[in-house]
Design a protein around this motif. Structure first.
Motif, PDB file in Angstrom:
ATOM      1  N   SER A 176      -8.083 -12.708 -16.907  1.00 14.13           N
ATOM      2  CA  SER A 176      -7.919 -13.317 -15.586  1.00 14.13           C
ATOM      3  C   SER A 176      -6.589 -12.875 -15.002  1.00 14.13           C
ATOM      4  O   SER A 176      -5.640 -12.570 -15.729  1.00 14.13           O
ATOM      5  CB  SER A 176      -8.012 -14.849 -15.636  1.00 14.13           C
ATOM      6  OG  SER A 176      -6.910 -15.406 -16.302  1.00 14.13           O
ATOM      7  N   GLY A 177      -6.549 -12.832 -13.674  1.00 18.32           N
ATOM      8  CA  GLY A 177      -5.320 -12.447 -12.995  1.00 18.32           C
ATOM      9  C   GLY A 177      -5.027 -10.963 -13.125  1.00 18.32           C
ATOM     10  O   GLY A 177      -5.917 -10.139 -13.319  1.00 18.32           O
ATOM     11  N   ALA A 178      -3.737 -10.641 -13.029  1.00 16.63           N
ATOM     12  CA  ALA A 178      -3.264  -9.260 -13.126  1.00 16.63           C
ATOM     13  C   ALA A 178      -2.042  -9.244 -14.036  1.00 16.63           C
ATOM     14  O   ALA A 178      -1.148 -10.077 -13.893  1.00 16.63           O
ATOM     15  CB  ALA A 178      -2.908  -8.710 -11.750  1.00 16.63           C
ATOM     16  N   ILE A 179      -2.021  -8.305 -14.966  1.00 11.97           N
ATOM     17  CA  ILE A 179      -0.905  -8.187 -15.914  1.00 11.97           C
ATOM     18  C   ILE A 179      -0.371  -6.769 -15.852  1.00 11.97           C
ATOM     19  O   ILE A 179      -1.127  -5.798 -15.932  1.00 11.97           O
ATOM     20  CB  ILE A 179      -1.340  -8.559 -17.348  1.00 11.97           C
ATOM     21  CG1 ILE A 179      -1.807 -10.019 -17.380  1.00 11.97           C
ATOM     22  CG2 ILE A 179      -0.193  -8.335 -18.336  1.00 11.97           C
ATOM     23  CD1 ILE A 179      -2.320 -10.497 -18.725  1.00 11.97           C
ATOM     24  N   GLY A 180       0.949  -6.667 -15.692  1.00 10.52           N
ATOM     25  CA  GLY A 180       1.618  -5.376 -15.720  1.00 10.52           C
ATOM     26  C   GLY A 180       2.002  -5.040 -17.148  1.00 10.52           C
ATOM     27  O   GLY A 180       2.373  -5.927 -17.929  1.00 10.52           O
ATOM     28  N   PHE A 181       1.912  -3.765 -17.484  1.00 15.01           N
ATOM     29  CA  PHE A 181       2.266  -3.280 -18.815  1.00 15.01           C
ATOM     30  C   PHE A 181       3.176  -2.079 -18.662  1.00 15.01           C
ATOM     31  O   PHE A 181       2.948  -1.230 -17.799  1.00 15.01           O
ATOM     32  CB  PHE A 181       1.021  -2.826 -19.586  1.00 15.01           C
ATOM     33  CG  PHE A 181       0.030  -3.905 -19.870  1.00 15.01           C
ATOM     34  CD1 PHE A 181       0.092  -4.641 -21.046  1.00 15.01           C
ATOM     35  CD2 PHE A 181      -0.984  -4.188 -18.964  1.00 15.01           C
ATOM     36  CE1 PHE A 181      -0.838  -5.633 -21.312  1.00 15.01           C
ATOM     37  CE2 PHE A 181      -1.917  -5.181 -19.224  1.00 15.01           C
ATOM     38  CZ  PHE A 181      -1.842  -5.906 -20.398  1.00 15.01           C
ATOM     39  N   ARG A 182       4.181  -2.018 -19.501  1.00 12.45           N
ATOM     40  CA  ARG A 182       4.987  -0.813 -19.612  1.00 12.45           C
ATOM     41  C   ARG A 182       5.050  -0.475 -21.087  1.00 12.45           C
ATOM     42  O   ARG A 182       5.360  -1.326 -21.926  1.00 12.45           O
ATOM     43  CB  ARG A 182       6.386  -1.014 -19.045  1.00 12.45           C
ATOM     44  CG  ARG A 182       7.218   0.270 -19.137  1.00 12.45           C
ATOM     45  CD  ARG A 182       8.506   0.153 -18.369  1.00 12.45           C
ATOM     46  NE  ARG A 182       9.305   1.360 -18.569  1.00 12.45           N
ATOM     47  CZ  ARG A 182      10.502   1.542 -18.050  1.00 12.45           C
ATOM     48  NH1 ARG A 182      11.031   0.604 -17.279  1.00 12.45           N
ATOM     49  NH2 ARG A 182      11.161   2.643 -18.289  1.00 12.45           N
ATOM     50  N   SER A 183       4.728   0.773 -21.401  1.00 13.17           N
ATOM     51  CA  SER A 183       4.789   1.270 -22.765  1.00 13.17           C
ATOM     52  C   SER A 183       5.401   2.652 -22.699  1.00 13.17           C
ATOM     53  O   SER A 183       4.853   3.541 -22.031  1.00 13.17           O
ATOM     54  CB  SER A 183       3.382   1.311 -23.378  1.00 13.17           C
ATOM     55  OG  SER A 183       3.437   1.609 -24.752  1.00 13.17           O
ATOM     56  N   GLY A 184       6.558   2.821 -23.336  1.00 15.06           N
ATOM     57  CA  GLY A 184       7.271   4.085 -23.190  1.00 15.06           C
ATOM     58  C   GLY A 184       7.627   4.277 -21.728  1.00 15.06           C
ATOM     59  O   GLY A 184       8.148   3.376 -21.084  1.00 15.06           O
ATOM     60  N   ASP A 185       7.309   5.430 -21.182  1.00 13.71           N
ATOM     61  CA  ASP A 185       7.606   5.716 -19.770  1.00 13.71           C
ATOM     62  C   ASP A 185       6.453   5.381 -18.833  1.00 13.71           C
ATOM     63  O   ASP A 185       6.562   5.572 -17.626  1.00 13.71           O
ATOM     64  CB  ASP A 185       7.960   7.201 -19.605  1.00 13.71           C
ATOM     65  CG  ASP A 185       9.274   7.564 -20.285  1.00 13.71           C
ATOM     66  OD1 ASP A 185      10.152   6.681 -20.389  1.00 13.71           O
ATOM     67  OD2 ASP A 185       9.408   8.720 -20.721  1.00 13.71           O
ATOM     68  N   ASP A 186       5.341   4.907 -19.380  1.00 10.73           N
ATOM     69  CA  ASP A 186       4.158   4.632 -18.565  1.00 10.73           C
ATOM     70  C   ASP A 186       4.097   3.171 -18.142  1.00 10.73           C
ATOM     71  O   ASP A 186       4.401   2.274 -18.931  1.00 10.73           O
ATOM     72  CB  ASP A 186       2.889   4.972 -19.352  1.00 10.73           C
ATOM     73  CG  ASP A 186       2.810   6.441 -19.712  1.00 10.73           C
ATOM     74  OD1 ASP A 186       3.116   7.276 -18.840  1.00 10.73           O
ATOM     75  OD2 ASP A 186       2.466   6.755 -20.863  1.00 10.73           O
ATOM     76  N   GLU A 187       3.693   2.950 -16.894  1.00 13.23           N
ATOM     77  CA  GLU A 187       3.554   1.599 -16.368  1.00 13.23           C
ATOM     78  C   GLU A 187       2.233   1.501 -15.614  1.00 13.23           C
ATOM     79  O   GLU A 187       1.858   2.423 -14.895  1.00 13.23           O
ATOM     80  CB  GLU A 187       4.727   1.297 -15.430  1.00 13.23           C
ATOM     81  CG  GLU A 187       4.846  -0.144 -15.040  1.00 13.23           C
ATOM     82  CD  GLU A 187       6.137  -0.422 -14.291  1.00 13.23           C
ATOM     83  OE1 GLU A 187       6.041  -0.837 -13.121  1.00 13.23           O
ATOM     84  OE2 GLU A 187       7.226  -0.228 -14.870  1.00 13.23           O
TER      85      GLU A 187
END
Length: 167
Positions: free
Chosen positions: A67-78
């Motif tokens: 549900s909703g929206a979740i931002g992810f950052r892993s290494g240099d990727d977002e």
């Protein structure tokens, strides 16, 4: 062929979520039900929530936004994922997550191998007792092979209007 693992059913509704700081955790399946192979937890993200950037040394995580929206950052990727989005967060790579919307967001976390779900249970116990002592937190994270790196926190807070993950 015999069944290797017992049939395990976890019908809803599930028990209440517990606070682990900036987000919550709901326990769904642990290593005791899966022979240590995998664990599932559910994380609610209130608006403005940011998880401290961290590195796992022992497990991989696979997340599904429910549900909703979740931002992810892993290494240099977002990336920002909405309902139905999946992401892989491999061990050894710095990563973080945040609520990328204005409403509560939720995700299911699949952890392999199992065991890290116990970190969440111990962290919830610490949080319920008040603000965790930094020495207790350092001992807990070290015991589970987890490393916190706050380098991205100020920039993510400013860019996305998030609250500090440290209260």
């Amino acid at each position: 062929m015999g069944r290797v693992l017992p049939l395990t059913a976890s019908p809803g509704p599930h028990g209440p979520d517990r606070s682990i700081g900036s987000i919550g955790v709901g326990f769904r399946l642990g290593g005791e039900q899966t022979g240590g192979q995998v664990a599932n937890v559910e994380h609610p993200f209130p608006p403005g929530a940011l998880v401290p950037p961290h590195v796992h040394t022992r497990e991989d995580e696979f997340s599904i936004v429910t549900s909703g929206a979740i931002g992810f950052r892993s290494g240099d990727d977002e990336v920002v994922l909405e309902v139905g989005g999946y992401i892989v967060k491999p061990r050894g790579e710095l990563h973080t997550m945040w609520n990328a919307g204005t409403e509560e967001a939720r995700m299911i976390e699949v952890i392999t191998p199992a065991g890290f779900e116990r970190f969440f249970a111990e962290l919830a116990d610490l949080v319920e007792s008040g603000a965790p002592d930094p020495d207790d937190m350092q001992e807990l994270t070290a015991r589970y092979g987890l490393f916190i790196d706050t380098t991205w926190v100020p920039e993510l807070m400013q860019r996305h209007g998030l609250r500090s993950p440290f209260g």
